[in-house]
Design a protein around this motif. Sequence first.
Motif, PDB file in Angstrom:
ATOM      1  N   ALA A 103       0.616  -1.179  -0.050  1.00 49.89           N
ATOM      2  CA  ALA A 103      -0.089  -0.271   0.151  1.00 49.89           C
ATOM      3  C   ALA A 103       0.801   1.023  -0.034  1.00 49.89           C
ATOM      4  O   ALA A 103       0.157   1.968  -0.604  1.00 49.89           O
ATOM      5  CB  ALA A 103      -0.679   0.188   1.290  1.00 49.89           C
ATOM      6  N   ARG A 104       1.800   1.111   1.056  1.00 52.80           N
ATOM      7  CA  ARG A 104       2.581   2.680   1.084  1.00 52.80           C
ATOM      8  C   ARG A 104       3.764   2.791  -0.744  1.00 52.80           C
ATOM      9  O   ARG A 104       4.224   3.703  -0.714  1.00 52.80           O
ATOM     10  CB  ARG A 104       3.477   2.025   2.202  1.00 52.80           C
ATOM     11  N   LEU A 105       3.504   1.457  -1.276  1.00 55.15           N
ATOM     12  CA  LEU A 105       4.299   2.127  -2.222  1.00 55.15           C
ATOM     13  C   LEU A 105       3.435   2.196  -3.209  1.00 55.15           C
ATOM     14  O   LEU A 105       3.495   3.084  -4.463  1.00 55.15           O
ATOM     15  CB  LEU A 105       5.219   0.584  -3.081  1.00 55.15           C
ATOM     16  N   ALA A 106       2.405   1.431  -3.453  1.00 54.00           N
ATOM     17  CA  ALA A 106       1.199   1.835  -4.043  1.00 54.00           C
ATOM     18  C   ALA A 106       0.829   3.541  -4.181  1.00 54.00           C
ATOM     19  O   ALA A 106       0.860   3.689  -5.805  1.00 54.00           O
ATOM     20  CB  ALA A 106      -0.405   1.140  -3.908  1.00 54.00           C
ATOM     21  N   LYS A 126      13.740   4.965  -0.858  1.00 57.30           N
ATOM     22  CA  LYS A 126      13.542   6.129  -0.543  1.00 57.30           C
ATOM     23  C   LYS A 126      12.232   5.521  -1.623  1.00 57.30           C
ATOM     24  O   LYS A 126      11.964   6.750  -2.626  1.00 57.30           O
ATOM     25  CB  LYS A 126      14.159   7.475  -0.536  1.00 57.30           C
ATOM     26  N   LEU A 127      11.900   5.229  -2.617  1.00 60.44           N
ATOM     27  CA  LEU A 127      10.827   4.563  -3.545  1.00 60.44           C
ATOM     28  C   LEU A 127       9.800   4.906  -3.069  1.00 60.44           C
ATOM     29  O   LEU A 127       8.906   5.068  -4.145  1.00 60.44           O
ATOM     30  CB  LEU A 127      11.692   3.084  -3.499  1.00 60.44           C
ATOM     31  N   LEU A 173      17.598  -5.586  -3.339  1.00 63.02           N
ATOM     32  CA  LEU A 173      17.037  -5.267  -2.025  1.00 63.02           C
ATOM     33  C   LEU A 173      15.867  -3.295  -1.949  1.00 63.02           C
ATOM     34  O   LEU A 173      16.737  -2.125  -3.701  1.00 63.02           O
ATOM     35  CB  LEU A 173      17.134  -4.288  -0.847  1.00 63.02           C
ATOM     36  N   VAL A 174      14.982  -2.992  -1.506  1.00 59.91           N
ATOM     37  CA  VAL A 174      14.192  -2.184  -2.371  1.00 59.91           C
ATOM     38  C   VAL A 174      13.548  -0.651  -0.526  1.00 59.91           C
ATOM     39  O   VAL A 174      13.412  -2.023   0.544  1.00 59.91           O
ATOM     40  CB  VAL A 174      12.852  -1.423  -2.723  1.00 59.91           C
ATOM     41  N   GLY A 175      14.279   0.186  -0.372  1.00 58.25           N
ATOM     42  CA  GLY A 175      13.693   0.938   0.882  1.00 58.25           C
ATOM     43  C   GLY A 175      12.136   1.684   1.212  1.00 58.25           C
ATOM     44  O   GLY A 175      12.273   2.382   0.393  1.00 58.25           O
ATOM     45  N   LEU A 176      10.694   1.549   1.642  1.00 58.26           N
ATOM     46  CA  LEU A 176       9.642   2.092   2.112  1.00 58.26           C
ATOM     47  C   LEU A 176       9.105   2.168   2.385  1.00 58.26           C
ATOM     48  O   LEU A 176       8.443   2.657   3.132  1.00 58.26           O
ATOM     49  CB  LEU A 176       9.239   1.120   0.965  1.00 58.26           C
ATOM     50  N   GLY A 177      10.290   3.311   3.496  1.00 57.37           N
ATOM     51  CA  GLY A 177       9.878   4.040   4.287  1.00 57.37           C
ATOM     52  C   GLY A 177      11.089   4.506   5.701  1.00 57.37           C
ATOM     53  O   GLY A 177      12.452   4.299   5.294  1.00 57.37           O
TER      54      GLY A 177
END
Length: 410
Positions: free
Chosen positions: A115-118, A362-363, A385-389
Motif C-alpha cells: 500500500a505504501r508503494l502503491a 526512498k522508493l 532490496l528496496v527501501g519503502l519508508g
Amino acid sequence: MEILILAVVIALVAVGAIAGLVVSSRKKKQLPPSAPTVTPTITAPPAEPQVGEDAVETAEEPRRTIEEVDLPDAGTAAPEAPVTVEEPVTAEEAEAAPAIEVPEPTAGRLVRLRARLARSQNSLGKGLLTLLSREHLDDDTWEEIEETLLVADVGVAPTQELVDRLRERVKVLGTRTPDELRALLREELVTLIDPAMDRTLKTESGLETPAVVMVVGVNGTGKTTTTGKLARVLVADGRSVVLGAADTFRAAAADQLQTWGERVGARTVRGPEGGDPASIAFDAVKEGIAESADVVLIDTAGRLHTKTGLMDELGKVKRVVEKHGPLDEVLLVLDATTGQNGLVQARVFAEVVDITGIVLTKLDGTAKGGIVVAVQRELGVPVKLVGLGEGADDLAPFEPGAFVDALIGD
C-alpha cells in the motif's frame, strides 16, 4: 597424759589439711582455665564445588571467601560472617543496556508494504491503464504512454521496447476489457523488470569464513541507515552479523551504525574519526572470523563520485578486505528520487568495484519507479532490496511481481 597426746595428733592433722588446701589453691591459680565442655558453633568455609549436583549453590548457603570466615581468637566471641551480595541493577543501568529487538520476518515483506508503494507509484500504473483503456488508441495516445514511462525514469530503450510490445498485443487482442488490459500490462511490466535475475543476497561464503558484504554509495542516499536495516534483515533470517564502520569521514557515522547494531545484538567494529577505512574493514572481517559470524557488513564512506581520490580509496578497501577472502556482495545504494543522476553514480561506482546488487531507497517517496528497470539495464545487475519508508523494518527484498501489482493496483 593420753589426753595430751591425742590433742597433739589432732593439731598436727589439722595443720596438714590447711597446708594442703593452700598448695592446691596456688596450683589452680597457675593453670589456664579449662576449655568449656560445649563445642562452639563455627561457620566454616564451604567445600570446593564438585561435578554434578554438589556444585550447585543454594540460595540458603551463599558462597563465602576464606577471609569472610576466619576463626576468632580464643576467648572472644565469634563475629557473624559477612555475606557478599550482588547489587541490584538500577533503573538507569537497565536503560543504558539496550533491549535486543526481534525484527519482522522478511518473507513477503514487500507485499505487506504494498500500500505504501502503491500510493507513490499511482501515476505510473494507473496512468498507463487509463491511457490503454481509451476506445481508440491513436498515435497521440501512444505518445502519451511513452511520455508516462519516460517521466517515471524507465529509460529510453526499455520504454521503446515496452510500447512496441503493447501496441502489437493490443492490436491482436482487439476488444479490451479492463481485466484483460490489467493482465496484459502486468505481464509486460514484469517481463521488463526481468524476473529471471538472481536477487538472492549472497550471505553464505561457502568457506569457513563469514560472507562479506560491502555497501557503497554517495552521501545522502541513506547508505549507513540501509546497512543498519540490512543487519536487521539478516538477523530476522537467522544470521549472525558483525558490522564494520568504515565510514570514518562523516561525523557520527560510526555512532549511527553502532546504534543500529546494538538494537539487534550485532557487534560493531570501529576506529577513530578520520581513521583508515581499509584498516577498519580488515579488522571487521578479522573479528567476524574470530566470532564465527555468518556475515560481515562493511559500511564505506559516502564519498562523492566526482572525487577521484576518494574513489581510489574505495578500491583500496575492496583490495584489503579481499586479503581475507573474496567479497560475496557489493551493494550499491541509490536514492530513487535522484532519477537519471543515480545512473551516473552507478556507472562510476561500477568502474571501481564489481557491483553485484542494487538497493533502491526512498522508493515510497517518488513516482519514478521506472528507475528499477533503468538501473538494471545500465549495470546488468539486479535490484535486490528496496527501501519503502523510515521504519526500521521498511527495507524489503525486491519481488518483481509484488512490485508491479503495487504499480497497477487490483
